[in-house]
Write a protein that holds these residues in place. Sequence first.
Motif, PDB file in Angstrom:
ATOM      1  N   UNK A   1       0.842  -1.200   0.000  1.00 26.22           N
ATOM      2  CA  UNK A   1       0.000   0.000   0.000  1.00 26.22           C
ATOM      3  C   UNK A   1       0.876   1.248   0.000  1.00 26.22           C
ATOM      4  N   UNK A   2       0.421   2.313  -0.641  1.00 24.24           N
ATOM      5  CA  UNK A   2       1.198   3.559  -0.615  1.00 24.24           C
ATOM      6  C   UNK A   2       1.206   4.134   0.796  1.00 24.24           C
ATOM      7  N   UNK A   3       2.172   4.967   1.104  1.00 26.31           N
ATOM      8  CA  UNK A   3       2.224   5.537   2.451  1.00 26.31           C
ATOM      9  C   UNK A   3       1.016   6.438   2.709  1.00 26.31           C
ATOM     10  N   UNK A   4       0.614   6.570   3.963  1.00 24.73           N
ATOM     11  CA  UNK A   4      -0.545   7.425   4.256  1.00 24.73           C
ATOM     12  C   UNK A   4      -0.240   8.884   3.940  1.00 24.73           C
ATOM     13  N   UNK A   5      -1.280   9.626   3.606  1.00 27.24           N
ATOM     14  CA  UNK A   5      -1.102  11.037   3.277  1.00 27.24           C
ATOM     15  C   UNK A   5      -0.725  11.817   4.520  1.00 27.24           C
ATOM     16  N   UNK A   6       0.099  12.840   4.324  1.00 26.21           N
ATOM     17  CA  UNK A   6       0.488  13.686   5.443  1.00 26.21           C
ATOM     18  C   UNK A   6      -0.690  14.552   5.858  1.00 26.21           C
ATOM     19  N   UNK A   7      -0.812  14.761   7.143  1.00 22.88           N
ATOM     20  CA  UNK A   7      -1.857  15.648   7.641  1.00 22.88           C
ATOM     21  C   UNK A   7      -1.396  17.078   7.438  1.00 22.88           C
ATOM     22  N   UNK A   8      -2.296  17.959   7.023  1.00 24.09           N
ATOM     23  CA  UNK A   8      -1.889  19.361   6.834  1.00 24.09           C
ATOM     24  C   UNK A   8      -1.542  19.998   8.175  1.00 24.09           C
ATOM     25  N   UNK A   9      -0.578  20.907   8.129  1.00 21.82           N
ATOM     26  CA  UNK A   9      -0.165  21.580   9.353  1.00 21.82           C
ATOM     27  C   UNK A   9      -1.225  22.602   9.756  1.00 21.82           C
ATOM     28  N   UNK A  10      -1.069  23.143  10.959  1.00 18.91           N
ATOM     29  CA  UNK A  10      -2.029  24.136  11.456  1.00 18.91           C
ATOM     30  C   UNK A  10      -2.024  25.383  10.575  1.00 18.91           C
ATOM     31  N   UNK A  11      -0.851  25.751  10.077  1.00 15.43           N
ATOM     32  CA  UNK A  11      -0.753  26.915   9.195  1.00 15.43           C
ATOM     33  C   UNK A  11      -1.483  26.698   7.875  1.00 15.43           C
ATOM     34  N   UNK A  12      -1.380  25.476   7.349  1.00 18.85           N
ATOM     35  CA  UNK A  12      -2.081  25.173   6.094  1.00 18.85           C
ATOM     36  C   UNK A  12      -3.588  25.188   6.296  1.00 18.85           C
ATOM     37  N   UNK A  13      -4.051  24.641   7.404  1.00 16.44           N
ATOM     38  CA  UNK A  13      -5.485  24.637   7.688  1.00 16.44           C
ATOM     39  C   UNK A  13      -5.981  26.067   7.860  1.00 16.44           C
ATOM     40  N   UNK A  14      -5.217  26.883   8.588  1.00 18.47           N
ATOM     41  CA  UNK A  14      -5.610  28.279   8.797  1.00 18.47           C
ATOM     42  C   UNK A  14      -5.604  29.041   7.473  1.00 18.47           C
ATOM     43  N   UNK A  15      -4.621  28.785   6.630  1.00 16.63           N
ATOM     44  CA  UNK A  15      -4.559  29.455   5.329  1.00 16.63           C
ATOM     45  C   UNK A  15      -5.728  29.080   4.431  1.00 16.63           C
ATOM     46  N   UNK A  16      -6.083  27.811   4.431  1.00 15.91           N
ATOM     47  CA  UNK A  16      -7.229  27.375   3.617  1.00 15.91           C
ATOM     48  C   UNK A  16      -8.534  27.973   4.129  1.00 15.91           C
TER      49      UNK A  16
END
Length: 79
Positions: free
Chosen positions: A24-39
């Motif tokens: 199986x491919x590796x699990x996706x990285x969780x977005x950082x707090x900065x990325x969540x805030x930016x989105x």
Amino acid sequence: MSRRREPVPFAFTAEADPFRSNVAPPPRERPSAGQVAGRALFGLTLIAGLAGSLILGMPALSQDAPPAQTQHSVASDGR
């Protein structure tokens, strides 16, 4: 028991079948707090822009008052 393979127009697709893996491919990285805030900030900016354009555009779309004067062409005055 081996499967008999039919000729395939593209050889690489026929040869790729035996090399498939069950890894199986590796699990996706969780977005950082900065990325969540930016989105979230980007989404709020888009929503605020759409709401603002709707609020500013509503007076132009309303048909409450009829026009005060009718316009006519100056070229047709001499006829």
